[in-house]
Design a protein around this motif. Sequence first.
Motif, PDB file in Angstrom:
ATOM      1  N   SER A   1       6.680   2.180   2.792  1.00  0.00           N
ATOM      2  CA  SER A   1       6.665   0.834   2.244  1.00  0.00           C
ATOM      3  C   SER A   1       5.242   0.290   2.219  1.00  0.00           C
ATOM      4  O   SER A   1       4.476   0.469   3.170  1.00  0.00           O
ATOM      5  CB  SER A   1       7.539  -0.082   3.092  1.00  0.00           C
ATOM      6  OG  SER A   1       7.413  -1.422   2.677  1.00  0.00           O
ATOM      7  N   ILE A   2       4.899  -0.373   1.117  1.00  0.00           N
ATOM      8  CA  ILE A   2       3.579  -1.018   1.023  1.00  0.00           C
ATOM      9  C   ILE A   2       3.728  -2.535   1.015  1.00  0.00           C
ATOM     10  O   ILE A   2       2.748  -3.252   0.855  1.00  0.00           O
ATOM     11  CB  ILE A   2       2.790  -0.538  -0.213  1.00  0.00           C
ATOM     12  CG1 ILE A   2       3.578  -0.780  -1.488  1.00  0.00           C
ATOM     13  CG2 ILE A   2       2.425   0.930  -0.056  1.00  0.00           C
ATOM     14  CD1 ILE A   2       2.806  -0.485  -2.762  1.00  0.00           C
ATOM     15  N   ASP A   3       4.939  -3.005   1.198  1.00  0.00           N
ATOM     16  CA  ASP A   3       5.223  -4.433   1.300  1.00  0.00           C
ATOM     17  C   ASP A   3       5.775  -4.714   2.687  1.00  0.00           C
ATOM     18  O   ASP A   3       6.323  -3.839   3.337  1.00  0.00           O
ATOM     19  CB  ASP A   3       6.258  -4.858   0.249  1.00  0.00           C
ATOM     20  CG  ASP A   3       5.746  -4.675  -1.160  1.00  0.00           C
ATOM     21  OD1 ASP A   3       4.586  -5.027  -1.410  1.00  0.00           O
ATOM     22  OD2 ASP A   3       6.508  -4.170  -2.000  1.00  0.00           O
ATOM     23  N   GLY A   4       5.642  -5.940   3.125  1.00  0.00           N
ATOM     24  CA  GLY A   4       6.198  -6.328   4.411  1.00  0.00           C
ATOM     25  C   GLY A   4       5.141  -6.818   5.371  1.00  0.00           C
ATOM     26  O   GLY A   4       4.007  -7.088   4.992  1.00  0.00           O
TER      27      GLY A   4
ATOM     28  N   LEU B   1      -2.709   2.205  -2.704  1.00  0.00           N
ATOM     29  CA  LEU B   1      -1.436   1.932  -2.044  1.00  0.00           C
ATOM     30  C   LEU B   1      -0.274   2.570  -2.797  1.00  0.00           C
ATOM     31  O   LEU B   1       0.674   3.065  -2.195  1.00  0.00           O
ATOM     32  CB  LEU B   1      -1.213   0.419  -1.937  1.00  0.00           C
ATOM     33  CG  LEU B   1      -1.904  -0.288  -0.790  1.00  0.00           C
ATOM     34  CD1 LEU B   1      -1.685  -1.782  -0.884  1.00  0.00           C
ATOM     35  CD2 LEU B   1      -1.419   0.235   0.544  1.00  0.00           C
ATOM     36  N   GLN B   2      -0.355   2.576  -4.110  1.00  0.00           N
ATOM     37  CA  GLN B   2       0.703   3.192  -4.895  1.00  0.00           C
ATOM     38  C   GLN B   2       0.773   4.695  -4.630  1.00  0.00           C
ATOM     39  O   GLN B   2       1.858   5.273  -4.588  1.00  0.00           O
ATOM     40  CB  GLN B   2       0.500   2.918  -6.393  1.00  0.00           C
ATOM     41  CG  GLN B   2       0.800   1.479  -6.799  1.00  0.00           C
ATOM     42  CD  GLN B   2      -0.272   0.487  -6.330  1.00  0.00           C
ATOM     43  OE1 GLN B   2      -1.419   0.845  -6.066  1.00  0.00           O
ATOM     44  NE2 GLN B   2       0.121  -0.775  -6.201  1.00  0.00           N
TER      45      GLN B   2
ATOM     46  N   GLY C   1      11.613  -1.096   9.429  1.00  0.00           N
ATOM     47  CA  GLY C   1      11.539  -1.138   7.970  1.00  0.00           C
ATOM     48  C   GLY C   1      10.880  -2.386   7.420  1.00  0.00           C
ATOM     49  O   GLY C   1      10.609  -2.475   6.221  1.00  0.00           O
ATOM     50  N   ARG C   2      10.603  -3.346   8.257  1.00  0.00           N
ATOM     51  CA  ARG C   2       9.984  -4.598   7.802  1.00  0.00           C
ATOM     52  C   ARG C   2       8.466  -4.510   7.696  1.00  0.00           C
ATOM     53  O   ARG C   2       7.829  -5.422   7.187  1.00  0.00           O
ATOM     54  CB  ARG C   2      10.351  -5.739   8.745  1.00  0.00           C
ATOM     55  CG  ARG C   2      11.816  -6.055   8.763  1.00  0.00           C
ATOM     56  CD  ARG C   2      12.108  -7.205   9.677  1.00  0.00           C
ATOM     57  NE  ARG C   2      13.547  -7.424   9.752  1.00  0.00           N
ATOM     58  CZ  ARG C   2      14.130  -8.199  10.613  1.00  0.00           C
ATOM     59  NH1 ARG C   2      13.405  -8.872  11.489  1.00  0.00           N
ATOM     60  NH2 ARG C   2      15.424  -8.341  10.621  1.00  0.00           N
ATOM     61  N   TYR C   3       7.897  -3.429   8.195  1.00  0.00           N
ATOM     62  CA  TYR C   3       6.438  -3.301   8.237  1.00  0.00           C
ATOM     63  C   TYR C   3       5.902  -2.536   7.028  1.00  0.00           C
ATOM     64  O   TYR C   3       6.578  -1.679   6.467  1.00  0.00           O
ATOM     65  CB  TYR C   3       5.991  -2.600   9.521  1.00  0.00           C
ATOM     66  CG  TYR C   3       6.233  -3.430  10.750  1.00  0.00           C
ATOM     67  CD1 TYR C   3       5.395  -4.488  11.072  1.00  0.00           C
ATOM     68  CD2 TYR C   3       7.310  -3.177  11.580  1.00  0.00           C
ATOM     69  CE1 TYR C   3       5.617  -5.259  12.191  1.00  0.00           C
ATOM     70  CE2 TYR C   3       7.543  -3.949  12.708  1.00  0.00           C
ATOM     71  CZ  TYR C   3       6.696  -4.986  13.004  1.00  0.00           C
ATOM     72  OH  TYR C   3       6.924  -5.759  14.112  1.00  0.00           O
TER      73      TYR C   3
END
Length: 162
Positions: A20-23, A10-11, A126-128
Amino acid sequence: MPFKKCTITLQDVAYQLGLSIDGQYVSGCLMEFERHIKGGHPAWAWFEELLGVLPSANCIDKFMVKCTWMQETFSEIPQGADDETVRRYARAYIMMLLLMQLFGDKSGTRLHIRWLPYVARLEDMGRYSWGSAALSWLYRCMCRVANRNVVKLASPLQLLQL
């Protein structure tokens, strides 16, 4: 120089693609699209509502639209476009980016409209966790290509190249 095993993490996705890898996770409508249409809203009616135009019948194949139609229809935003027109062109552009850069199919000529729930509210994009979705799609495609009858790989190949 000996090389050892490596894997894409993921990094790596976050660093190489800037995703993004968070959300919130990207899921659900990818495999069972028909069940996840907004309130049972017919898919093509929702497509027309969000993009302002409906492709002709020869450009549609079930839940797929020809990329050439998308490119011709949304290639250039009209002068003096209002806010809603800009949003429609942005939705079309994002859907094409999702297909061509992250979640491509082997043909590269059709766009699945399963992305409608994600582009319906542009402010939520952007939340995903698009990075984790791209990585899982890559691994899914790599598993499929391991079948000896499969001759093409569809995925975000830039992750493999780098």
